[in-house]
Design an enzyme around this catalytic site. Structure first.
Site, PDB file in Angstrom:
ATOM      1  N   LYS A  49       0.769  -1.344   0.045  1.00 30.26           N
ATOM      2  CA  LYS A  49      -0.078   0.066   0.112  1.00 30.26           C
ATOM      3  C   LYS A  49       0.885   1.142   0.095  1.00 30.26           C
ATOM      4  O   LYS A  49       0.768   2.281   0.178  1.00 30.26           O
ATOM      5  CB  LYS A  49      -1.392   0.244   1.101  1.00 30.26           C
ATOM      6  CG  LYS A  49      -1.933  -1.138   1.517  1.00 30.26           C
ATOM      7  CD  LYS A  49      -2.772  -1.144   2.846  1.00 30.26           C
ATOM      8  CE  LYS A  49      -3.204  -2.203   3.245  1.00 30.26           C
ATOM      9  NZ  LYS A  49      -3.535  -2.484   4.489  1.00 30.26           N
ATOM     10  N   GLU A 105       7.441   2.090  -6.224  1.00 30.45           N
ATOM     11  CA  GLU A 105       7.477   1.111  -4.944  1.00 30.45           C
ATOM     12  C   GLU A 105       7.702   3.162  -3.970  1.00 30.45           C
ATOM     13  O   GLU A 105       8.198   4.081  -4.263  1.00 30.45           O
ATOM     14  CB  GLU A 105       9.418   0.836  -5.279  1.00 30.45           C
ATOM     15  CG  GLU A 105       8.582  -0.756  -4.390  1.00 30.45           C
ATOM     16  CD  GLU A 105       7.901  -1.407  -3.104  1.00 30.45           C
ATOM     17  OE1 GLU A 105       7.330  -0.212  -2.984  1.00 30.45           O
ATOM     18  OE2 GLU A 105       8.458  -2.011  -3.121  1.00 30.45           O
ATOM     19  N   ASP A 106       7.498   2.518  -2.961  1.00 36.90           N
ATOM     20  CA  ASP A 106       8.179   3.444  -1.697  1.00 36.90           C
ATOM     21  C   ASP A 106       9.289   3.611  -1.795  1.00 36.90           C
ATOM     22  O   ASP A 106       9.726   4.623  -1.239  1.00 36.90           O
ATOM     23  CB  ASP A 106       6.818   3.370  -0.955  1.00 36.90           C
ATOM     24  CG  ASP A 106       6.781   2.102   0.261  1.00 36.90           C
ATOM     25  OD1 ASP A 106       7.790   1.060  -0.996  1.00 36.90           O
ATOM     26  OD2 ASP A 106       5.928   1.586   0.594  1.00 36.90           O
ATOM     27  N   ASP A 109      14.417  -1.325   0.357  1.00 39.61           N
ATOM     28  CA  ASP A 109      15.637  -1.996   1.067  1.00 39.61           C
ATOM     29  C   ASP A 109      16.562  -2.950   0.959  1.00 39.61           C
ATOM     30  O   ASP A 109      17.110  -2.303   0.698  1.00 39.61           O
ATOM     31  CB  ASP A 109      14.689  -2.154   2.567  1.00 39.61           C
ATOM     32  CG  ASP A 109      14.979  -2.377   3.768  1.00 39.61           C
ATOM     33  OD1 ASP A 109      16.164  -1.621   4.381  1.00 39.61           O
ATOM     34  OD2 ASP A 109      14.552  -2.887   4.720  1.00 39.61           O
ATOM     35  N   LYS A 137      17.660   2.618   0.321  1.00 42.56           N
ATOM     36  CA  LYS A 137      17.845   2.756   1.897  1.00 42.56           C
ATOM     37  C   LYS A 137      19.293   1.708   0.853  1.00 42.56           C
ATOM     38  O   LYS A 137      19.442   0.389   1.568  1.00 42.56           O
ATOM     39  CB  LYS A 137      17.128   2.353   3.130  1.00 42.56           C
ATOM     40  CG  LYS A 137      16.737   2.547   3.856  1.00 42.56           C
ATOM     41  CD  LYS A 137      16.332   2.082   5.055  1.00 42.56           C
ATOM     42  CE  LYS A 137      15.058   1.375   5.379  1.00 42.56           C
ATOM     43  NZ  LYS A 137      14.468   1.067   6.122  1.00 42.56           N
ATOM     44  N   ARG A 171       0.732   6.078   7.856  1.00 43.61           N
ATOM     45  CA  ARG A 171       0.734   6.595   6.817  1.00 43.61           C
ATOM     46  C   ARG A 171       0.536   7.782   5.871  1.00 43.61           C
ATOM     47  O   ARG A 171       0.549   8.711   4.876  1.00 43.61           O
ATOM     48  CB  ARG A 171      -0.610   5.070   5.401  1.00 43.61           C
ATOM     49  CG  ARG A 171       0.394   4.155   5.661  1.00 43.61           C
ATOM     50  CD  ARG A 171      -0.624   3.555   5.060  1.00 43.61           C
ATOM     51  NE  ARG A 171      -0.367   1.869   4.640  1.00 43.61           N
ATOM     52  CZ  ARG A 171       0.924   1.119   4.618  1.00 43.61           C
ATOM     53  NH1 ARG A 171       1.668   1.363   4.193  1.00 43.61           N
ATOM     54  NH2 ARG A 171       0.349   0.370   5.151  1.00 43.61           N
TER      55      ARG A 171
HETATM   56  P1  IMP Z   1      12.903  -4.819   0.839  1.00 43.67           P
HETATM   57  O1  IMP Z   1      11.798  -6.132  -0.087  1.00 43.67           O
HETATM   58  O2  IMP Z   1      13.587  -5.115   1.783  1.00 43.67           O
HETATM   59  O3  IMP Z   1      12.922  -3.460  -0.545  1.00 43.67           O
HETATM   60  O4  IMP Z   1      11.402  -4.052   1.260  1.00 43.67           O
HETATM   61  C1  IMP Z   1      10.925  -3.288   0.649  1.00 43.67           C
HETATM   62  C2  IMP Z   1       9.371  -2.997   1.686  1.00 43.67           C
HETATM   63  O5  IMP Z   1       9.735  -2.924   3.145  1.00 43.67           O
HETATM   64  C3  IMP Z   1       8.796  -1.892   1.221  1.00 43.67           C
HETATM   65  O6  IMP Z   1       8.055  -2.062   0.751  1.00 43.67           O
HETATM   66  C4  IMP Z   1       8.067  -1.303   2.489  1.00 43.67           C
HETATM   67  O7  IMP Z   1       6.969  -2.189   2.661  1.00 43.67           O
HETATM   68  C5  IMP Z   1       8.841  -2.112   3.452  1.00 43.67           C
HETATM   69  N1  IMP Z   1      10.051  -1.444   4.235  1.00 43.67           N
HETATM   70  C6  IMP Z   1      11.486  -1.029   4.211  1.00 43.67           C
HETATM   71  N2  IMP Z   1      12.198  -0.118   5.104  1.00 43.67           N
HETATM   72  C7  IMP Z   1      10.364   0.717   5.388  1.00 43.67           C
HETATM   73  C8  IMP Z   1      11.050   1.538   6.066  1.00 43.67           C
HETATM   74  O8  IMP Z   1      11.958   2.207   6.945  1.00 43.67           O
HETATM   75  N3  IMP Z   1       9.606   1.875   6.892  1.00 43.67           N
HETATM   76  C9  IMP Z   1       8.780   1.701   6.396  1.00 43.67           C
HETATM   77  N4  IMP Z   1       8.680   0.717   5.324  1.00 43.67           N
HETATM   78  C10 IMP Z   1       9.665  -0.147   5.770  1.00 43.67           C
HETATM   79 MG    MG Z   2       5.900  -1.149   0.471  1.00 36.54          MG
END
Ligand code: IMP
Ligand code: MG
Length: 184
Positions: A49, A105-106, A109, A137, A171
């Protein structure tokens, strides 16, 4: 900062990105996208979301014909940090064959979510596939993912607001704030 959550406790630290900073950066990203996708009627796919606020602001600044769709994936809760076990909770409605697809994407990470999404969407043979993220990040990256457009590179902190949540809260904040560490 005196921002109260449902429980009323003050649990946010300083604002990392103000509403104004975000708006300026989103406008620049939108301009770049509009130039790159002029005449291509791109399909922007928001990842639910967290990306909806970003997607809504981005498309209103692009000023070119485009379409949107939404996808939702889960690692172990729809918005928890990624565990690497990803499944599709809600697929897009559109046929991606021959389309110019932009994944919105938001935050990226570990990179596992976007890597999985790119692999999944690429199988549907889009004409092109790009990634735009509001926040990156890089410190926590586990897999290398190509990011075509980045809003901001941020340090390894858990952030909320502008669509991003912690346990579904925050949010609605118009800015991005760092959540105070749970372990003092
Ligand atoms: P990844 O698969 O580790 O790159 O994670 C991505 C997802 O983890 C994002 O789409 C977010 O939903 C969540 N996420 C990662 N870091 C944060 C953060 O600092 N705040 C909120 N959601 C995060
Ligand atoms: Mg997400």
């Amino acid at each position: 900062m005196g921002m109260t959550a449902a429980g009323g406790s003050t649990d946010l630290t300083a604002i990392l990105l103000t509403e104004e900073q975000i708006a300026a950066r989103v406008a620049t990203l939108a301009e770049q996208l509009a130039q790159d996708y002029q005449g291509k009627c791109p399909l922007l796919i928001g990842v639910l979301k967290g990306s909806i606020v970003f997607l809504a602001d981005l498309i209103r600044k692009m000023g070119i014909p485009l379409e949107i769709d939404l996808i939702c994936v889960s690692s172990y809760g729809c918005n928890a940090q990624s565990s690497g076990r990803i499944s599709l909770l809600k697929d897009v409605a559109a046929d991606l064959t021959g389309r110019h697809v932009v994944l919105v994407e938001d935050i990226i990470d570990s990179g596992l979510t976007v890597a999985w999404l790119l692999e999944t969407l690429r199988e549907r043979q889009p004409a092109s596939l790009a990634v735009v993220c509001l926040l990156n990040k890089p410190d926590r990256r586990e897999v290398d993912v190509p990011i075509n457009y980045t809003g901001f590179e941020i340090p390894d902190e858990f952030v909320v607001g502008y669509g991003l949540d912690f346990a579904e809260q925050y949010r609605y904040l118009p800015h991005v704030a760092v959540l105070r560490s749970q372990v003092p």
